[in-house]
Every structure is written in C-alpha cells, then in structure tokens.
Design an enzyme around this catalytic site. Sequence first.
Site, PDB file in Angstrom:
ATOM      1  NE  ARG A 157       4.091  39.595  -2.545  1.00  0.00           N
ATOM      2  CZ  ARG A 157       4.044  40.716  -1.830  1.00  0.00           C
ATOM      3  NH1 ARG A 157       5.101  41.492  -1.734  1.00  0.00           N
ATOM      4  NH2 ARG A 157       2.946  41.055  -1.189  1.00  0.00           N
ATOM      5  CB  SER A 235      -1.699  35.927  -3.578  1.00  0.00           C
ATOM      6  OG  SER A 235      -2.335  36.580  -2.497  1.00  0.00           O
ATOM      7  CD  GLU A 333       2.870  35.822  -4.612  1.00  0.00           C
ATOM      8  OE1 GLU A 333       3.296  35.778  -3.446  1.00  0.00           O
ATOM      9  OE2 GLU A 333       1.961  36.582  -4.959  1.00  0.00           O
TER      10      GLU A 333
END
Length: 353
Positions: A157, A235, A333
């Site tokens: 990520r 998320s 995130e």
Amino acid sequence: MLAPYTTLGLGGPARRFVEAATAEQLVSEVAEADRTGEPVLVLGGGSNVVVADGGFDGLVVKVASEGVSVSRDGEQVLVTVEAGESWESLAARAVAEGWAGVECLSGVPGLVGATPIQNVGAYGQEVSQTIRCVRAYDRRTRHVVDVEARQCAFSYRDSAFKRDPGRHVVLAVTYALDVSGLSAPIAYKELAGRLGVEPGERVPLADAREAVLELRRSKGMVIDPADPDTRSAGSFFTNPVLSREEAEELETRAPGHPRWDLPDGSVKIPAAWLIEQAGFAKGYSRGPARISTKHTLALTNPEGEATAADLLALAGEVRDGVREKFGVTLVNEPVLVGCELDPGQPSVAGAPE
C-alpha cells in the site's frame, strides 16, 4: 461542496474547482496554480480520501481524462490507460478480453490514476505486479516524465509517489497483462476457498472476477447507492507490519494471534482482527459515523449525516482502543485532506509510517 465527489459523502467547499478532461489540461491547470502559489488538490474518484468539513482553500482539479490504447508485447499486452478512466471498467474489460493480472482487483472503486500511488491491492494481487510504467507531471522539475516500475519503489500500500505526496500528478499508467483465459495463481486463501481450489491454482478469469465481486459485496466493498455500508473509503486502516521484536511483544499480549510472516522477517497482522478483539464490533457507532455492519475495517457515513470530524473521532477511538489493548498503532489508509487524526498517546509497538 466536495462531498458529492467522495464515496464517504464528506467535504466542504473548494475555493476553485476545475474538471480536467485531458492530460494536457490537467498539467496546465496544476502548473499555472503552482506558478501563482495556489494550493492544489488533485481529485480522482474520491474513494480513498477524507476531506475536511472546511473544504479546501485552493484549486481542486477533478481528473476526467479518458482513453485506452493497447499494443502486443510477446505473450503480454501493454495497456496504457489515462488517469481519469474507471479502474473497475478496466478490470472488467481485461477479463472480457482475456488479459490476466488484475482480475482479483475487480470491484475496487476509484480511477486508474490513483492505483500506482496507493499500490492498490486486494485478494492476493497488487497493481505493482503488472505496472510497466507511469506517466506523470513532476511539479518539482515542471516536466512530464515516464517513471519505470522499478523507480516507483512499490511496497505494501505504498509507493514513491505516496512517500513524496504532491510532487507527481499521474497522467497515465501502462500495465503489462498476460494473454490468457486463466487467472494468475490464486494467492489468497479466502478467495481460493470461495472458488473451491487450492492456493496457487488458476481458474478461468471470469470465475475469479465473479468470486472477488461476491466477496467484496458481502463486505460492503462494491459501491452500491442502496447499501449504506458502501458509503466509506474502503479499508480505513492498513494491516500493521511489525518488526520481529514488535511481533514478540504482541505475542505476549495476544498469544496465538493471526499473522502472516513476511520474507524479510517482519510480520503482518490483520487489522480487522485487532479492531474486533479490542472491542469494536461490526456496526459499532459513534454518533452518525459507524463501523460497517459487514466489514470491521470500513468506517461509514451510513445516513449521510456524519461530518469529517465525526468520522475521524470514530477512527481515533478505534485506533486508540487497539493501541491500548495491543500496543500496536493502526495507520489510516485514506488520504486526509485538511484534517488529521489526533495523535493520541504514543504506542508500545507500531507499524512503520
């Protein structure tokens, strides 16, 4: 108001708003704002962002460029896609055309331009596995550049683009996809179980796509106006990656906890498990903001009545509860624009920033 341009439905007004229909217009708008010192927010699909209630005091450029070109390279196709194209449309086309490599990323919301920044991933696939090159406008040098995959410094990520936020504006991405009717080896246990195969096996592309969409829908992760649980940014926290020492500390607090051992000796911990074990169940709410009733990692604005402050208060409560119980700090995130999570108390063991 920027709220209608985000999947969370949050965000105040922009001082100035422009929709860029081409890469050239996108570069021109950003370059002119930089020349005059005007703050710039480049906005894609709004699916991975939390915008402050006060909005953005500067120029918001909505990426709306379109276009896909395809060329053959041996047993692969090179698919160059403009930043404003829908990622889900690309994933659907890849499956229909028999291009393997992104089928497990079906249903991911947002635009193509965001995928290399976040190194978008799901169900055992990441875009870094297929990206050949990223065309971007470098705001520091004021030139359009082609960034090869090895220069993107992809990790979980993360990417060089994310680590130097604001420097590059992604204009187009070139993906190298295998010409095959079969998926890449299924790498995610839950997906393999849904497909009735062992991890590492391949399945028809359409089967992989449909199974992924089914799983995502069951977790409220496919945008659906009729489903309040999809009013989220996906998320909200990444899975923490701990050093060996930090993992040993966690083991003393939670013996036998779920984990994935990584090749470099670090350990990835499922954030959803940490959140649930810290006492935050699906559907837990704080005012009008709520944890999804389908997936613990998603924070939602179910009735459209929450503010960014409401959502961040819930996020802070969850993060602090996990830290207090396990000594692990969860990291958000989504990109926070004009707002931030209160830093709270220092952690005993945390994931790297």
